[in-house]
Design an enzyme around this catalytic site. Structure first.
Site, PDB file in Angstrom:
ATOM      1  N   CYS A 192      19.231   2.858   7.237  1.00 45.49           N
ATOM      2  CA  CYS A 192      19.880   1.992   8.176  1.00 45.49           C
ATOM      3  C   CYS A 192      21.376   1.316   7.552  1.00 45.49           C
ATOM      4  O   CYS A 192      21.606   1.562   6.703  1.00 45.49           O
ATOM      5  CB  CYS A 192      18.762   0.891   8.691  1.00 45.49           C
ATOM      6  SG  CYS A 192      18.882  -0.356   7.040  1.00 45.49           S
TER       7      CYS A 192
ATOM      8  N   ASN B  86       0.989  -1.312   0.008  1.00 46.19           N
ATOM      9  CA  ASN B  86      -0.033  -0.220   0.005  1.00 46.19           C
ATOM     10  C   ASN B  86       0.890   1.337  -0.052  1.00 46.19           C
ATOM     11  O   ASN B  86       1.912   1.345   0.739  1.00 46.19           O
ATOM     12  CB  ASN B  86      -0.959   0.055   1.110  1.00 46.19           C
ATOM     13  CG  ASN B  86      -1.878   1.092   1.105  1.00 46.19           C
ATOM     14  OD1 ASN B  86      -2.845   0.854   0.321  1.00 46.19           O
ATOM     15  ND2 ASN B  86      -1.811   2.220   2.000  1.00 46.19           N
ATOM     16  N   GLU B  87       0.666   2.336  -0.863  1.00 43.40           N
ATOM     17  CA  GLU B  87       1.336   3.474  -0.935  1.00 43.40           C
ATOM     18  C   GLU B  87       2.767   3.413  -0.377  1.00 43.40           C
ATOM     19  O   GLU B  87       3.486   3.921   0.439  1.00 43.40           O
ATOM     20  CB  GLU B  87       0.571   4.537   0.014  1.00 43.40           C
ATOM     21  CG  GLU B  87      -0.849   4.854  -0.701  1.00 43.40           C
ATOM     22  CD  GLU B  87      -1.540   6.017   0.251  1.00 43.40           C
ATOM     23  OE1 GLU B  87      -0.998   6.272   1.170  1.00 43.40           O
ATOM     24  OE2 GLU B  87      -2.479   6.802  -0.407  1.00 43.40           O
TER      25      GLU B  87
ATOM     26  N   GLU C 151      -8.382   4.904  -4.420  1.00 39.58           N
ATOM     27  CA  GLU C 151      -8.932   5.627  -3.227  1.00 39.58           C
ATOM     28  C   GLU C 151      -9.382   7.007  -3.449  1.00 39.58           C
ATOM     29  O   GLU C 151      -8.586   7.697  -4.382  1.00 39.58           O
ATOM     30  CB  GLU C 151      -7.979   5.681  -2.233  1.00 39.58           C
ATOM     31  CG  GLU C 151      -7.559   4.345  -1.719  1.00 39.58           C
ATOM     32  CD  GLU C 151      -6.470   4.320  -0.659  1.00 39.58           C
ATOM     33  OE1 GLU C 151      -6.460   5.426   0.170  1.00 39.58           O
ATOM     34  OE2 GLU C 151      -5.756   3.476  -0.087  1.00 39.58           O
TER      35      GLU C 151
ATOM     36  N   TYR D  65     -12.412   9.225  11.799  1.00 40.13           N
ATOM     37  CA  TYR D  65     -13.167  10.462  11.398  1.00 40.13           C
ATOM     38  C   TYR D  65     -12.922  10.582  10.024  1.00 40.13           C
ATOM     39  O   TYR D  65     -13.250  11.762   9.431  1.00 40.13           O
ATOM     40  CB  TYR D  65     -12.727  11.545  12.051  1.00 40.13           C
ATOM     41  CG  TYR D  65     -13.153  11.596  13.759  1.00 40.13           C
ATOM     42  CD1 TYR D  65     -14.396  11.009  14.000  1.00 40.13           C
ATOM     43  CD2 TYR D  65     -12.198  11.659  14.745  1.00 40.13           C
ATOM     44  CE1 TYR D  65     -14.400  10.916  15.338  1.00 40.13           C
ATOM     45  CE2 TYR D  65     -12.510  11.581  16.069  1.00 40.13           C
ATOM     46  CZ  TYR D  65     -13.804  11.083  16.378  1.00 40.13           C
ATOM     47  OH  TYR D  65     -13.987  10.748  17.601  1.00 40.13           O
TER      48      TYR D  65
ATOM     49  N   GLU E 172      -8.161   6.811  11.720  1.00 36.09           N
ATOM     50  CA  GLU E 172      -9.156   6.976  10.624  1.00 36.09           C
ATOM     51  C   GLU E 172     -10.594   7.008  11.122  1.00 36.09           C
ATOM     52  O   GLU E 172     -11.331   6.709  10.014  1.00 36.09           O
ATOM     53  CB  GLU E 172      -8.681   6.064   9.495  1.00 36.09           C
ATOM     54  CG  GLU E 172      -7.512   6.628   9.099  1.00 36.09           C
ATOM     55  CD  GLU E 172      -6.922   5.548   7.789  1.00 36.09           C
ATOM     56  OE1 GLU E 172      -7.221   4.532   7.816  1.00 36.09           O
ATOM     57  OE2 GLU E 172      -5.926   6.047   7.111  1.00 36.09           O
TER      58      GLU E 172
HETATM   59  C1  GLA Z   1      -4.114   6.508   2.056  1.00 33.10           C
HETATM   60  C2  GLA Z   1      -4.144   5.013   2.528  1.00 33.10           C
HETATM   61  C3  GLA Z   1      -5.759   4.541   3.050  1.00 33.10           C
HETATM   62  C4  GLA Z   1      -6.042   5.547   4.051  1.00 33.10           C
HETATM   63  C5  GLA Z   1      -6.294   6.905   3.303  1.00 33.10           C
HETATM   64  C6  GLA Z   1      -6.854   7.766   4.092  1.00 33.10           C
HETATM   65  O1  GLA Z   1      -4.575   6.662   0.900  1.00 33.10           O
HETATM   66  O2  GLA Z   1      -3.868   4.193   1.488  1.00 33.10           O
HETATM   67  O3  GLA Z   1      -5.271   3.208   3.863  1.00 33.10           O
HETATM   68  O4  GLA Z   1      -4.991   5.500   5.215  1.00 33.10           O
HETATM   69  O5  GLA Z   1      -4.926   7.301   3.140  1.00 33.10           O
HETATM   70  O6  GLA Z   1      -7.156   8.963   3.577  1.00 33.10           O
HETATM   71 ZN    ZN Z   2      17.178   0.063   5.845  1.00 31.01          ZN
END
Ligand code: GLA
Ligand code: ZN
Length: 674
Positions: free
Chosen positions: A157, A149-150, A307, A357, A355
């Site tokens: 290190c 994810n992202e 998203e 909110y 998260e």
């Molecule tokens: C990112 C993450 C999600 C969530 C959203 C909230 O895009 O990928 O898991 O945390 O932000 O805006």
């Molecule tokens: Zn490292």
């Protein structure tokens, strides 16, 4: 098409049933159907659940959700879950923990937190991807893989230090070449052993995130970290593909995120996906530019909105609600610019942690009688009705703007001439001038072929990579229009200055010599004074940030500076080169100048606006099977009148025929088929 199993605009988003129980699960499915939701993204942060201990894997929860989704006609975007490592892993194998910019070893916490050089992280993330692929390869709900994810953040290190040295050996072969590339004779930095090289953070060369003593070192560290995270992604990608070659794989990108070279990443994604989180005051042109950039990563291939929030974020300083109609409007903005999915974070709001909110399709109240749900369901019904009519449609453009992450890093890291110089902001100025005129643009990388474009704009092309100057020369000599700006052609890919006069390798093409570069203090401006009226431009305009003091060497001078000791020196030039023209804008001009400038260049090539410009209305076109689909989006709360080009159109959302002047209500969208 991303996956022919679901031939429509996918609608859904992140779903975390592990935070709930059977009662909510049944309600979720009922409400998903009410909202027209047909794709859920599962398992994004479930590593601790699917691997509760080193030798134990447990997919029972995921099995049940996958089956429940399938039984209800819902498809799954299945995440590998490796975006946050389990607590047991951090305790047992501290090598997964990053060292931060200040040189501190992190403890367990947060997410997106694994060191990309960690052998443990690499081994177990790849193993997880392999197990998921093995388990679900025949599952009928599986639509696409979502790796981690992202990806983002850097680590400093000792394992990363070792890998950095290996990476440097690969890139430069010898330590002598590294010393040369980094100009280490400066400040007595000569390295005699590989082990002497350390990561550039606050303990060594850098401070404040992007200030550095050695641009070469810092630039290479960014390349290295981006490549390392990409390697982690590729390990999972390969593990998935080995067992499910027919299932597309993606990871969610973050638009203009600075730390990863997304053009490089995109080569390893089957489809680009990204997370779109504008705030209430983000210029719509900036969001549009970001969508266009995400489309440009794979040379125009449709992308996914992975998203967006149905209503509000939690992590911005002020988390305003999307006003009524805005969620739909911004969804179509993405679709208009090449998205084939509309997906949310999140489908049901959490009750605890940071998260809770953050907006969701299903709010804390738990039922469907909310404004947000009604808007989501209305959009779901529209997307259902649109079927496959927009799917895979391309976005035709004759104008391209060049964007390059490495150039961005080099400009950011540059010590001088001005901290006011912001690469993204300069690119956006040119983009906005075109956006406001309803001229469609492709955002392209430096690898992209230029033939087929009438106008190519490369704002602040500070770094000129090997072969790029001659590529531009070929493009212009064959008849193209090229435009670049101040502070261009200065360095090579190692951030070493090209000697013999700025703009270095671009000098011949532009027919100028930039002798000096002046940095203007905040609030100070100079003037661009037209020699004589030129199309939409005449008189005087403001400019600022930097002023290159240039001499024309074959180029024609179109405008000169109005004030200061360099008044009268050229500020805008054009050089005829073969069949084409190369423009140089020696400072950062105001909006009025840019508007006229782009109008002139487009008129030169007969590039027409999609519709007449109307304040607050965005226009974009997608094309499919010989048809054009014109999107008109009114970003204002008041209604607007728009004059269509000749011909009659089919309103795709109402099936009515329209022509001539159309009225568009506040925040409404029209999709018109010519
Ligand atoms: C990112 C993450 C999600 C969530 C959203 C909230 O895009 O990928 O898991 O945390 O932000 O805006
Ligand atoms: Zn490292």
């Amino acid at each position: 098409m991303i996956n022919t199993a679901l031939p429509k605009i996918w609608y859904g988003g992140d779903y975390n049933p592990e935070q709930w129980g059977p009662e909510e699960w049944a309600e979720d499915v009922r409400m998903f159907k009410l909202a027209g939701i047909d794709v859920v993204t599962l398992n994004v942060f479930s590593w601790a659940m699917t691997q509760p201990a080193e030798d134990i894997y447990d997919f029972s929860g995921l099995d049940a959700t996958m089956d429940r989704m399938h039984q209800n006609g819902i498809y799954v975007c299945l995440a590998t879950g490796t975006g946050a490592h389990p607590a047991w892993m951090a305790r047992k194998y501290p090598d997964v923990l990053r060292v931060d910019y200040q040189g501190r070893k992190r403890a367990f916490g947060g997410r997106h937190n694994s060191c990309p050089s960690s052998p443990t992280y690499r081994r177990y993330s790849q193993a997880m991807a392999a197990r998921l692929a093995e388990r679900y390869k025949h599952h009928p709900a599986l639509l696409i893989w979502h790796v981690s994810n992202e990806y983002g953040g850097y680590c400093y290190c000792s394992a990363c230090a070792v890998q950095f040295r290996n990476w440097l050996q690969q890139r430069y072969s010898s330590l002598e070449a590294v010393n040369r590339a980094w100009n280490t004779r400066f400040w007595g930095h000569t390295f005699y052993e590989w082990e002497e090289i350390v990561p550039p953070n606050e303990l060594s060369e850098e401070w404040s995130g992007n200030r550095t003593n050695f641009q070469g070192i810092s630039l290479d560290y960014r390349r290295f970290q981006s490549d390392s995270l990409l390697d982690c992604y590729k390990l999972e990608y390969d593990a998935l593909k080995a067992q499910t070659p027919h299932i597309p794989v993606t990871t969610n990108l973050m638009g203009l995120y600075p730390e990863l070279d997304y053009f490089k990443w995109a080569q390893h994604l089957d489809v680009v996906s990204w997370d779109n989180y504008p705030s209430l005051d983000t210029p719509v042109s900036l969001t549009a530019m970001t969508h266009d950039l995400m489309r440009g990563l794979k040379a125009g291939q449709p992308f996914m909105i992975m998203e967006q929030t149905p209503s509000q974020q939690n992590w911005q300083p002020y988390n305003s609600l999307k006003r009524p109609g805005v969620m739909r409007l911004w969804s179509y903005q993405g679709v208009a610019r090449g998205a084939d999915t509309v997906m949310f974070f999140q489908l049901r709001r959490s009750v605890g942690a940071c998260e809770k909110y953050h907006g969701a399709v299903i709010e804390h109240v738990g039922h469907e009688h909310t404004r947000v749900f009604r808007e989501c369901a209305a959009l779901g019904a529209e997307l259902e009705a649109l079927g496959d009519s927009l799917l895979d449609a391309r976005v035709p453009a004759k104008v391209a703007i060049v964007f390059d992450w490495e150039n961005r890093w080099a400009i950011q890291l540059s010590s001088g001439p001005s901290i006011a110089l912001d690469y993204v902001a300069e690119v956006h100025k040119y983009y906005k001038a075109l956006f406001d005129q309803h001229i469609q643009v492709d955002m392209i990388g430096v690898e992209q072929d230029l033939t087929g474009y009438d106008v190519v704009i490369a704002p602040v092309l500070y770094m000129v990579k090997p072969g790029y100057a001659s590529k531009l020369e070929q493009y212009v000599s064959a008849g193209g229009i090229f435009l670049t700006t101040f502070f261009s052609g200065i360095v090579n890919e190692n951030d070493l200055v090209t000697t013999g006069g700025y703009p270095g390798e671009l000098r011949r093409l532009l027919g100028i010599w930039a002798e000096e570069i002046d940095a203007l203090l905040p609030g100070h401006t100079n003037e661009i004074v037209l020699q004589q009226s030129w199309g939409a431009l005449e008189g005087r305009y403001e400019c600022g940030i930097l002023c290159d003091l240039i001499h024309a060497e074959g180029a024609e001078v179109l405008a000169s500076y109005g004030t200061d000791f360099y008044a009268g020196m050229p500020a805008v030039t054009v050089n005829t080169f073969g069949q084409g023209k190369a423009y140089y804008i020696a400072s950062s001009p105001d909006e009025a100048f840019l508007s006229g400038l782009l109008r002139n260049l487009c008129a030169d090539r007969g590039i027409r606006p999609l519709v007449e410009a109307t304040e607050g209305v965005e226009a974009a076109v997608r094309a499919k099977d010989g048809h054009e689909l014109l999107f008109l989006m009114n970003h204002r709360p008041e209604s607007a009148k728009i004059m269509l080009q000749e011909g009659s159109y089919l309103n795709m959302l109402t099936q009515q025929t329209v022509q001539g002047e159309v009225e568009l209500s506040g925040r409404d969208v029209l999709i018109l088929k010519k």
